[in-house]
Write an enzyme that holds these catalytic residues in place. Sequence first.
Site, PDB file in Angstrom:
ATOM      1  N   ALA A  65      -0.203  13.956   0.306  1.00  0.00           N
ATOM      2  CA  ALA A  65      -0.374  15.149   1.128  1.00  0.00           C
ATOM      3  C   ALA A  65       0.658  16.209   0.765  1.00  0.00           C
ATOM      4  CB  ALA A  65      -0.252  14.773   2.610  1.00  0.00           C
ATOM      5  N   HIS A 105      -4.553  10.543   7.870  1.00  0.00           N
ATOM      6  CA  HIS A 105      -5.011   9.417   8.690  1.00  0.00           C
ATOM      7  C   HIS A 105      -5.953   9.879   9.809  1.00  0.00           C
ATOM      8  CE1 HIS A 105      -2.351   7.202   6.235  1.00  0.00           C
ATOM      9  NE2 HIS A 105      -1.248   7.354   6.926  1.00  0.00           N
ATOM     10  N   LYS A 137       0.862  -1.172   0.000  1.00  0.00           N
ATOM     11  CA  LYS A 137       0.000   0.000   0.000  1.00  0.00           C
ATOM     12  C   LYS A 137       0.905   1.231   0.000  1.00  0.00           C
ATOM     13  CE  LYS A 137      -3.999   2.188   0.579  1.00  0.00           C
ATOM     14  NZ  LYS A 137      -4.850   1.837   1.745  1.00  0.00           N
ATOM     15  N   VAL A 138       0.783   2.037  -1.022  1.00  0.00           N
ATOM     16  CA  VAL A 138       1.614   3.233  -1.143  1.00  0.00           C
ATOM     17  C   VAL A 138       0.727   4.429  -1.455  1.00  0.00           C
ATOM     18  CG1 VAL A 138       3.622   1.923  -1.944  1.00  0.00           C
ATOM     19  CG2 VAL A 138       2.031   2.905  -3.618  1.00  0.00           C
ATOM     20  N   SER A 139       1.273   5.613  -1.290  1.00  0.00           N
ATOM     21  CA  SER A 139       0.551   6.795  -1.738  1.00  0.00           C
ATOM     22  C   SER A 139       0.525   6.783  -3.261  1.00  0.00           C
ATOM     23  CB  SER A 139       1.231   8.067  -1.224  1.00  0.00           C
ATOM     24  OG  SER A 139       2.438   8.295  -1.909  1.00  0.00           O
TER      25      SER A 139
END
Length: 279
Positions: A111, A150, A57-59
Amino acid sequence: MMSPLAIAISTCPNDTFTFHGLMSGAIPTGDVRMDYHLADVQELNEGVKERRFEVAKVSFRAALAFSNDYYVLPVGAALGFGNGPLLLSRDVGRFPGPGDRVLCPGSATTADLLFRMFHGESGAKVEQVLFSEIMPALRAGEADFGVCIHEGRFTYREEGLALVEDLGKRWEEDTECPLPLGGLVAAKSLGEPLLAKLVDWIRASLDLARRDPAAAMPTMRRYAQSLSDDVIRAHVDLYVNDSTRDLGSSGREALRVFAERARTVGEPCADSLVVFTPR
């Protein structure tokens, strides 16, 4: 028997909720073993960059740089529908300006990219820290602004902090697309037959948790960094939705727009994010 698959996800409740069925052994995977690694998003991004993980899971911002070697899986994504990164401060009434210290949760995060898109000309000094360090630093007066991700969305008021701007909401207003926050990527070298099985297994794991959320709570609580059960449930409600099960056409369009917008701010990235489509 093949070597265990190196699978890396974040400690966030939406990921442990999705993988509860697999991590608990409730979803059988035959002779395919999985070696799980849970980490902060920046460590996950770096791990894929260094090719340490076959599935992670990555950005989506980081995924832009890996698209030659990794597919985006159509399951497991977090798309922002009113739940993107927040620009926070101790004070209200002003935006970042020259000389301000702004904390972001990693140079490869969505972000950070959003801050550059919307406040890149502010003259503020951006520094990268672990996401869990941002709100304590703001509270202590060690920084002027922070881009929070988050569970910070649910707890920043309790920390005495103020919302300056909802960067995810601004993205949605500008593009009319959900915000691609993060997704699962898988090495193309795994081959289409195994990738198709992975999609089925992850989807079955997610379906199991959605049918019985209470059963997934112990798994989420184990990794949730002292969050209350109410915050854990709110996190899942916000970040797990139908697009988590299947990106669909709207999710794919959002990824296309995301890559296009990233290029406009000089992001060195591949032309597009390629979503694996099982045959």
